[in-house]
Structure formats: C-alpha cells, structure tokens
Design a protein around this motif. Structure first.
Motif, mmCIF file in Angstrom:
data_model
loop_
_atom_site.group_PDB
_atom_site.id
_atom_site.type_symbol
_atom_site.label_atom_id
_atom_site.label_comp_id
_atom_site.label_asym_id
_atom_site.label_seq_id
_atom_site.Cartn_x
_atom_site.Cartn_y
_atom_site.Cartn_z
ATOM 1 N N TYR A 60 0.842 -1.186 0.000
ATOM 2 C CA TYR A 60 0.000 0.000 0.000
ATOM 3 C C TYR A 60 0.882 1.242 0.000
ATOM 4 O O TYR A 60 1.857 1.327 0.746
ATOM 5 C CB TYR A 60 -0.911 -0.002 1.232
ATOM 6 C CG TYR A 60 -1.812 -1.214 1.282
ATOM 7 C CD1 TYR A 60 -3.055 -1.222 0.668
ATOM 8 C CD2 TYR A 60 -1.386 -2.382 1.918
ATOM 9 C CE1 TYR A 60 -3.870 -2.344 0.694
ATOM 10 C CE2 TYR A 60 -2.192 -3.520 1.947
ATOM 11 C CZ TYR A 60 -3.431 -3.483 1.340
ATOM 12 O OH TYR A 60 -4.227 -4.601 1.358
ATOM 13 N N THR A 61 0.534 2.202 -0.855
ATOM 14 C CA THR A 61 1.330 3.415 -0.979
ATOM 15 C C THR A 61 0.413 4.633 -1.004
ATOM 16 O O THR A 61 -0.782 4.528 -1.274
ATOM 17 C CB THR A 61 2.173 3.405 -2.270
ATOM 18 O OG1 THR A 61 1.287 3.427 -3.406
ATOM 19 C CG2 THR A 61 3.050 2.169 -2.346
ATOM 20 N N GLY A 62 1.003 5.810 -0.728
ATOM 21 C CA GLY A 62 0.256 7.055 -0.825
ATOM 22 C C GLY A 62 0.377 7.891 0.429
ATOM 23 O O GLY A 62 0.809 7.422 1.495
ATOM 24 N N PHE A 63 0.007 9.156 0.309
ATOM 25 C CA PHE A 63 0.113 10.095 1.425
ATOM 26 C C PHE A 63 -0.733 9.649 2.610
ATOM 27 O O PHE A 63 -0.272 9.664 3.753
ATOM 28 C CB PHE A 63 -0.317 11.485 0.953
ATOM 29 C CG PHE A 63 -0.234 12.542 2.016
ATOM 30 C CD1 PHE A 63 0.996 12.986 2.481
ATOM 31 C CD2 PHE A 63 -1.385 13.093 2.566
ATOM 32 C CE1 PHE A 63 1.079 13.962 3.474
ATOM 33 C CE2 PHE A 63 -1.317 14.067 3.550
ATOM 34 C CZ PHE A 63 -0.079 14.507 4.006
ATOM 35 N N ASP A 64 -1.980 9.256 2.354
ATOM 36 C CA ASP A 64 -2.838 8.805 3.450
ATOM 37 C C ASP A 64 -2.279 7.557 4.122
ATOM 38 O O ASP A 64 -2.424 7.377 5.331
ATOM 39 C CB ASP A 64 -4.258 8.517 2.941
ATOM 40 C CG ASP A 64 -5.070 9.786 2.731
ATOM 41 O OD1 ASP A 64 -4.639 10.856 3.195
ATOM 42 O OD2 ASP A 64 -6.141 9.702 2.111
ATOM 43 N N VAL A 65 -1.651 6.690 3.345
ATOM 44 C CA VAL A 65 -1.027 5.490 3.917
ATOM 45 C C VAL A 65 0.123 5.884 4.838
ATOM 46 O O VAL A 65 0.271 5.342 5.943
ATOM 47 C CB VAL A 65 -0.540 4.549 2.792
ATOM 48 C CG1 VAL A 65 0.237 3.362 3.379
ATOM 49 C CG2 VAL A 65 -1.712 4.054 1.964
ATOM 50 N N ASP A 66 0.935 6.848 4.397
ATOM 51 C CA ASP A 66 2.052 7.306 5.223
ATOM 52 C C ASP A 66 1.554 7.974 6.506
ATOM 53 O O ASP A 66 2.112 7.759 7.592
ATOM 54 C CB ASP A 66 2.929 8.275 4.431
ATOM 55 C CG ASP A 66 3.700 7.587 3.324
ATOM 56 O OD1 ASP A 66 3.828 6.349 3.371
ATOM 57 O OD2 ASP A 66 4.182 8.279 2.403
ATOM 58 N N VAL A 67 0.508 8.792 6.380
ATOM 59 C CA VAL A 67 -0.062 9.450 7.562
ATOM 60 C C VAL A 67 -0.625 8.411 8.531
ATOM 61 O O VAL A 67 -0.365 8.451 9.731
ATOM 62 C CB VAL A 67 -1.151 10.460 7.157
ATOM 63 C CG1 VAL A 67 -1.917 10.959 8.385
ATOM 64 C CG2 VAL A 67 -0.534 11.642 6.417
ATOM 65 N N ALA A 68 -1.396 7.465 7.994
ATOM 66 C CA ALA A 68 -2.022 6.442 8.836
ATOM 67 C C ALA A 68 -0.981 5.565 9.516
ATOM 68 O O ALA A 68 -1.140 5.182 10.680
ATOM 69 C CB ALA A 68 -2.973 5.588 8.006
ATOM 70 N N THR A 69 0.095 5.231 8.802
ATOM 71 C CA THR A 69 1.162 4.409 9.382
ATOM 72 C C THR A 69 1.853 5.150 10.522
ATOM 73 O O THR A 69 2.151 4.564 11.574
ATOM 74 C CB THR A 69 2.193 4.028 8.302
ATOM 75 O OG1 THR A 69 1.525 3.310 7.244
ATOM 76 C CG2 THR A 69 3.289 3.156 8.868
ATOM 77 N N TYR A 70 2.088 6.447 10.338
ATOM 78 C CA TYR A 70 2.704 7.256 11.396
ATOM 79 C C TYR A 70 1.789 7.317 12.614
ATOM 80 O O TYR A 70 2.227 7.138 13.754
ATOM 81 C CB TYR A 70 2.989 8.662 10.869
ATOM 82 C CG TYR A 70 3.785 9.524 11.825
ATOM 83 C CD1 TYR A 70 5.152 9.700 11.656
ATOM 84 C CD2 TYR A 70 3.168 10.167 12.903
ATOM 85 C CE1 TYR A 70 5.894 10.485 12.540
ATOM 86 C CE2 TYR A 70 3.893 10.946 13.789
ATOM 87 C CZ TYR A 70 5.260 11.102 13.603
ATOM 88 O OH TYR A 70 5.980 11.866 14.484
ATOM 89 N N VAL A 71 0.511 7.582 12.368
ATOM 90 C CA VAL A 71 -0.448 7.667 13.474
ATOM 91 C C VAL A 71 -0.526 6.345 14.224
ATOM 92 O O VAL A 71 -0.511 6.307 15.459
ATOM 93 C CB VAL A 71 -1.839 8.072 12.938
ATOM 94 C CG1 VAL A 71 -2.915 7.862 14.005
ATOM 95 C CG2 VAL A 71 -1.831 9.532 12.479
ATOM 96 N N ALA A 72 -0.603 5.239 13.478
ATOM 97 C CA ALA A 72 -0.675 3.922 14.114
ATOM 98 C C ALA A 72 0.551 3.663 14.991
ATOM 99 O O ALA A 72 0.438 3.117 16.089
ATOM 100 C CB ALA A 72 -0.809 2.829 13.050
#
Length: 281
Positions: A62-74
C-alpha cells in the motif's frame, strides 16, 4: 485456629488471586479502537484506487500520502506497520464502516463537512486540498477557470466536482462523466478530454505516476477548500490521540517528507500543514 476458618480464608485468597488475573487480562486486551500495545492489530480504512493518496499495488503493498499518515499515526498509537490491517474505504461507505466498528479509523481523502460530522468525529485536518483541474502540460489555452467554457471537462460518474465548475465558473463547459479517473486521464492524454477535475491532491497523485510524468500539469485554480480529516467513531477517545500524533508528525518533519514523496513529481504546491482543529472555510 479453627480449620474451617482456615479453609474459608484460603478460598477468599484464591478468589482474590483469580480476580486479579482476570482484571490484568482485561487490561492487556487492546480491543478495537483503543490506543493498543505492541503487536495488537489495528484496522485502518484507506482508498485502494487513488495513486499518491491510497493505492493497493499489484504486489499487495500500500502506498500514498494517506497510507504514510495512517502508518505514522498507528505507530504513535503503539502499533508497528505489520500490525495494520488495511481495509478499502470507498467514499459512500466511510461513515457506515466507522459506525459499525469495521475500522478503528479512516484516512481516505476524507473531507470534513457538517453532514459527515453529525455521524462521525474527525481528527485533524491534516491536509488542506482544493478542487482544481488537470490539463495537458503543453496546453496553454486554459489559464483561468473561465477558460473551461466550451472545453470538454471530465470527472467520474457521481462526482459533484464538474457540476461545481459548470454552475459557478464556466457554465458552457462540456461535462463528460467517465467510470473512473484513469479513464479520464486516458482521454486527457489522447486529446479527447481537455481537463479533468477533482481535488488537487488526487490529481497530483495521478500525475506523479511514472507513466504520466511530464505529461500533465495542475491549473492551480483553488476552486474549493477540502479539509482532509481522519474519521473515527463518534465519541471515540482516538480523536485526541490521533490529533497529538498529527501534531508530532508535522513538528518532526515527517509530514513534509510525505507530501514531497507522494505529490512532488507533479509540481504540487501544497498548503502549509493546517492547524489541528481549525477548518478552513
């Protein structure tokens, strides 16, 4: 000492010990929607079909800005990337998924508005996007919104973006509705379509793809304000925890890195990170 009394004392002690184990066991269970500990699963809703935003690739990553944001938040909630279970969150399904508890939170180009805020809570916003148009890189005939008059303007079926342009800025635009953005892009590339409209972040994500680099450009028209938020269940304690994580992501530079990584190749001129809790009207 009375043996019977000793027996009662032993039973009481055993019961207290069992209760303490039970309480400890409850404390270890992160459940759905909690801040969680190591190696606990967390379920996150994203788009699967928006390059640069949220995309499930053919190899299952999975790639993309929302993926990066969600991974950081998690991560800030106590979860490693391997603990994340990604679920597709189509636009029409997002509120229902949160209300049913199908996901812990949703990061899926999810614009905050009053109607949605009646059903779910939003952390953020974490990105200020705008409705814009994508045109061919060599097209100098569209330099302002009114230039879209008599142009073939594409958006996906059911979207309000193209209708907004026709209603507000270019009444003579010729609307073309396709089944998906990729079809609009093909039409734009081939000259069948003059412009494609939706959020600038989504357009930048498509234009940044390897096969499209250098072929398209953003108009930079800023036709609306789209405050992207992270959706959570109404009343969830996750809202405050996610806001804290987003503030840290901005402060340590990770937010800016994610923007450049996912949107940079399209020449996307992003807004500064929005202040948490402040909606730009």
């Amino acid at each position: 000492m009375n043996p019977r009394k000793l027996t009662k004392a032993g039973v009481a002690a055993a019961a207290a010990l069992a209760l303490s184990f039970s309480v400890a066991g409850c404390g270890d269970d992160g459940g759905g929607g909690g801040s969680g500990g190591d190696n606990e699963k967390i379920t996150v809703g994203i788009k699967f079909d928006q390059p640069g935003i949220g995309l499930k690739t053919p190899d299952g990553t999975y790639t993309g800005f929302d993926v990066d944001v969600a991974t950081y938040v998690a991560k800030e909630l106590g979860h490693d990337p391997g603990d994340i279970e990604w679920k597709e969150a189509k636009s029409a399904d997002r509120e229902t998924m949160l209300q049913r508890g199908d996901v812990d939170f949703i990061a899926a180009s999810y614009s905050i508005n009053d109607e949605r805020a009646e059903k779910v809570d939003f952390a953020g916003p974490y990105l200020l996007a705008h409705q814009d148009v994508l045109i061919r890189a060599d097209d100098n005939s569209i330099t302002k919104p009114s230039d879209l008059n008599n142009k073939k303007l594409c958006s996906v079926t059911g979207s309000t973006s193209a209708q907004n342009i026709k209603t507000k800025v270019a009444p003579d635009a010729q609307l073309q509705e396709y089944g998906g953005y990729s079809e609009c892009l093909t039409g734009l590339e081939n000259g069948v379509i003059d412009a494609l409209t939706t959020d600038d972040s989504i357009l930048a994500g498509y234009a940044a793809q390897e096969e499209f680099k250098g072929k398209f450009k953003l108009g930079g028209f800023k036709l609306s304000n789209e405050n992207y938020g992270i959706g959570v269940q109404k009343g969830s304690e996750l809202k405050a925890q996610i806001n804290t994580a987003l503030e840290k992501m901005v402060a340590d530079g990770s937010w800016e890195q994610a923007v450049k990584k996912n949107f940079g190749p399209a020449g996307y001129k992003n807004e500064p990170p929005p202040k948490i809790g402040e909606i730009v009207g």
